[in-house]
Write an enzyme that holds these catalytic residues in place. Structure first.
Site, PDB file in Angstrom:
ATOM      1  CG  ASN A 104      -1.511   1.252   1.569  1.00 34.26           C
ATOM      2  OD1 ASN A 104      -2.468   1.930   0.827  1.00 34.26           O
ATOM      3  ND2 ASN A 104      -0.999   1.905   2.393  1.00 34.26           N
TER       4      ASN A 104
ATOM      5  CB  SER B 167      -3.030   5.572  -8.816  1.00 31.70           C
ATOM      6  OG  SER B 167      -3.679   6.927  -9.202  1.00 31.70           O
TER       7      SER B 167
ATOM      8  CE1 TYR C 131       0.965   8.166  -6.428  1.00 34.06           C
ATOM      9  CE2 TYR C 131      -0.611   8.551  -8.119  1.00 34.06           C
ATOM     10  CZ  TYR C 131      -0.339   7.941  -6.812  1.00 34.06           C
ATOM     11  OH  TYR C 131      -1.359   7.692  -6.231  1.00 34.06           O
TER      12      TYR C 131
ATOM     13  CE  LYS D  37       0.775   4.700  -6.700  1.00 36.31           C
ATOM     14  NZ  LYS D  37       0.793   3.714  -5.490  1.00 36.31           N
TER      15      LYS D  37
ATOM     16  CB  ILE E 151      -9.003   7.412  -1.155  1.00 34.00           C
ATOM     17  CG1 ILE E 151      -9.138   6.490  -2.579  1.00 34.00           C
ATOM     18  CG2 ILE E 151      -9.669   7.004   0.197  1.00 34.00           C
ATOM     19  CD1 ILE E 151     -10.713   6.104  -2.568  1.00 34.00           C
TER      20      ILE E 151
HETATM   21  N1  NAD Z   1      -5.439   8.777  -1.403  1.00 40.39           N
HETATM   22  C1  NAD Z   1      -5.725   8.515  -2.789  1.00 40.39           C
HETATM   23  O1  NAD Z   1      -6.541   9.272  -3.270  1.00 40.39           O
HETATM   24  C2  NAD Z   1      -5.084   7.662  -3.451  1.00 40.39           C
HETATM   25  C3  NAD Z   1      -5.415   7.433  -4.888  1.00 40.39           C
HETATM   26  C4  NAD Z   1      -4.865   6.490  -5.679  1.00 40.39           C
HETATM   27  C5  NAD Z   1      -3.727   5.664  -5.203  1.00 40.39           C
HETATM   28  N2  NAD Z   1      -3.390   5.782  -3.852  1.00 40.39           N
HETATM   29  C6  NAD Z   1      -2.164   5.223  -3.367  1.00 40.39           C
HETATM   30  O2  NAD Z   1      -2.755   4.501  -2.223  1.00 40.39           O
HETATM   31  C7  NAD Z   1      -1.649   4.112  -1.317  1.00 40.39           C
HETATM   32  C8  NAD Z   1      -1.838   4.886  -0.005  1.00 40.39           C
HETATM   33  O3  NAD Z   1      -2.031   6.494  -0.086  1.00 40.39           O
HETATM   34  P1  NAD Z   1      -2.648   6.940   1.084  1.00 40.39           P
HETATM   35  O4  NAD Z   1      -3.514   8.279   0.291  1.00 40.39           O
HETATM   36  O5  NAD Z   1      -3.266   6.496   2.193  1.00 40.39           O
HETATM   37  O6  NAD Z   1      -1.277   7.883   1.495  1.00 40.39           O
HETATM   38  P2  NAD Z   1      -0.889   8.445   2.688  1.00 40.39           P
HETATM   39  O7  NAD Z   1       0.154   9.447   2.488  1.00 40.39           O
HETATM   40  O8  NAD Z   1      -2.085   8.943   3.511  1.00 40.39           O
HETATM   41  O9  NAD Z   1      -0.210   7.392   3.615  1.00 40.39           O
HETATM   42  C9  NAD Z   1       0.908   6.628   3.086  1.00 40.39           C
HETATM   43  C10 NAD Z   1       1.710   5.929   4.353  1.00 40.39           C
HETATM   44  O10 NAD Z   1       2.834   5.148   3.544  1.00 40.39           O
HETATM   45  C11 NAD Z   1       4.003   5.446   4.271  1.00 40.39           C
HETATM   46  N3  NAD Z   1       5.085   5.537   3.533  1.00 40.39           N
HETATM   47  C12 NAD Z   1       5.433   6.301   2.628  1.00 40.39           C
HETATM   48  N4  NAD Z   1       6.542   6.013   2.050  1.00 40.39           N
HETATM   49  C13 NAD Z   1       7.069   5.056   2.648  1.00 40.39           C
HETATM   50  C14 NAD Z   1       8.306   4.287   2.577  1.00 40.39           C
HETATM   51  N5  NAD Z   1       9.212   4.483   1.756  1.00 40.39           N
HETATM   52  N6  NAD Z   1       8.374   3.224   3.644  1.00 40.39           N
HETATM   53  C15 NAD Z   1       7.544   2.895   4.493  1.00 40.39           C
HETATM   54  N7  NAD Z   1       6.265   3.838   4.606  1.00 40.39           N
HETATM   55  C16 NAD Z   1       6.087   4.704   3.920  1.00 40.39           C
HETATM   56  C17 NAD Z   1       3.511   6.890   5.231  1.00 40.39           C
HETATM   57  O11 NAD Z   1       4.449   7.226   6.408  1.00 40.39           O
HETATM   58  C18 NAD Z   1       2.279   6.694   5.568  1.00 40.39           C
HETATM   59  O12 NAD Z   1       1.892   6.251   6.355  1.00 40.39           O
HETATM   60  C19 NAD Z   1      -0.479   5.001  -2.173  1.00 40.39           C
HETATM   61  O13 NAD Z   1       0.237   3.966  -2.791  1.00 40.39           O
HETATM   62  C20 NAD Z   1      -1.194   5.812  -2.913  1.00 40.39           C
HETATM   63  O14 NAD Z   1      -0.153   6.014  -4.359  1.00 40.39           O
HETATM   64  C21 NAD Z   1      -4.124   6.839  -2.988  1.00 40.39           C
END
Ligand code: NAD
Length: 256
Positions: free
Chosen positions: A92, A149, A163, A167, A196
């Protein structure tokens, strides 16, 4: 075909301290799964661990940067000693760097930022798959969910090219591994969330998010728990004939 109840299962979740990963950790712990949490944010990870342990859930955690294979190996060994065979992996963790709320265009992007995003989003996804798959093969059972994504499918000005590139690569990795590992009863699928409501998304400000909402048939952002519910289906026995797929969780934004 071997199936296993969720309550007997062990799941490693990367990026589990925040956003979607934190929702996954809570949801899977509530379902009775043993949750192994990985994040590089030490304080938030410790807090999430405590929160789940205080409720009596089965939880283990390890603070590390998923971009570094040798650090992931140390995490894997720690978990193996603590909880044994991990049958489920949710990759994730991911990053989408912004500069004052905006993503850099290609001509502004430093090679260092490009490399970091490749290291975290793509190599970080490879690392735990590489480490966990040998045991999954031995047990003839495994569920792997990778996080892509909707930015892999279409141009989104809100993110930079590193990004969307990583993805999209995650989808290639998912399909290849579904082909390679199906014979060992290992399922490999990806999710492609739309917008999200997490700290990553709130970083860009209301106007940008409102534009996405206006283009989304369901007329709102998604919640992390709505993502967790889809992942639950994908790691459960209910999706036993589903592999190599990318499931969009985007409120109807971009129907393919
Ligand atoms: N939020 C969205 O709208 C959305 C949309 C499409 C995809 N995503 C994907 O979903 C996943 C989660 O997104 P989110 O919105 O919850 O992000 P977020 O930034 O809220 O949380 C990400 C978490 O990953 C941890 N993290 C980041 N880099 C890291 C590393 N190198 N090693 C260990 N931990 C690490 C961070 O500390 C954080 O706790 C991501 O892969 C993101 O690309 C999110």
């Amino acid at each position: 075909m071997q199936t296993r109840l969720l309550s007997d299962r062990k799941v490693l979740i990367t990026g589990a301290a925040n956003g979607i990963g934190a929702a996954l950790a809570e949801h899977f712990a509530q379902l009775g799964m043993t949750v192994a949490l990985v994040d590089y944010h030490a304080d938030r990870l410790a807090e999430k661990h405590r929160e789940l342990a205080d409720q009596g859930y089965k939880v283990s955690s390890y603070c590390t940067d998923i971009a570094d294979f040798s650090k992931c190996q140390a995490a894997y060994e720690y978990f193996y000693n603590e909880i044994g065979f991990i049958d489920t992996l949710v990759n994730n963790a991911g990053i989408s760097p912004k500069h004052e709320g905006s993503a850099h265009k290609i001509w502004q992007l430093s090679p260092e930022e490009w490399q970091r995003v490749v290291d975290v989003n793509l190599n970080g996804t490879f690392n735990f798959i590489r480490l966990l798959v040998p045991q999954m093969i031995e047990h003839k059972f495994g569920k792997i969910i990778n996080t892509s994504s909707v930015a892999a499918h279409a141009y989104l000005p809100v993110v930079a090219c590193h990004y969307s590139t990583t993805k999209a690569a995650i989808i290639g990795l998912t399909r290849h591994l579904a082909g390679e590992l199906g014979t060992y009863n290992i399922h490999v699928n990806a999710i492609a969330p739309g917008r999200i409501e997490t700290p990553m998304v709130l970083e860009v400000g209301d106007q940008v998010n409102q534009r996405v909402i206006d283009d989304t048939p369901l007329g709102r952002l998604g919640s992390p728990m709505e993502v967790a519910k889809v992942v639950e289906f994908l790691v459960s026995n209910d999706s036993s004939f589903v592999t190599g797929q990318v499931v969009d969780i985007a409120g109807g934004w971009l129907m393919r």
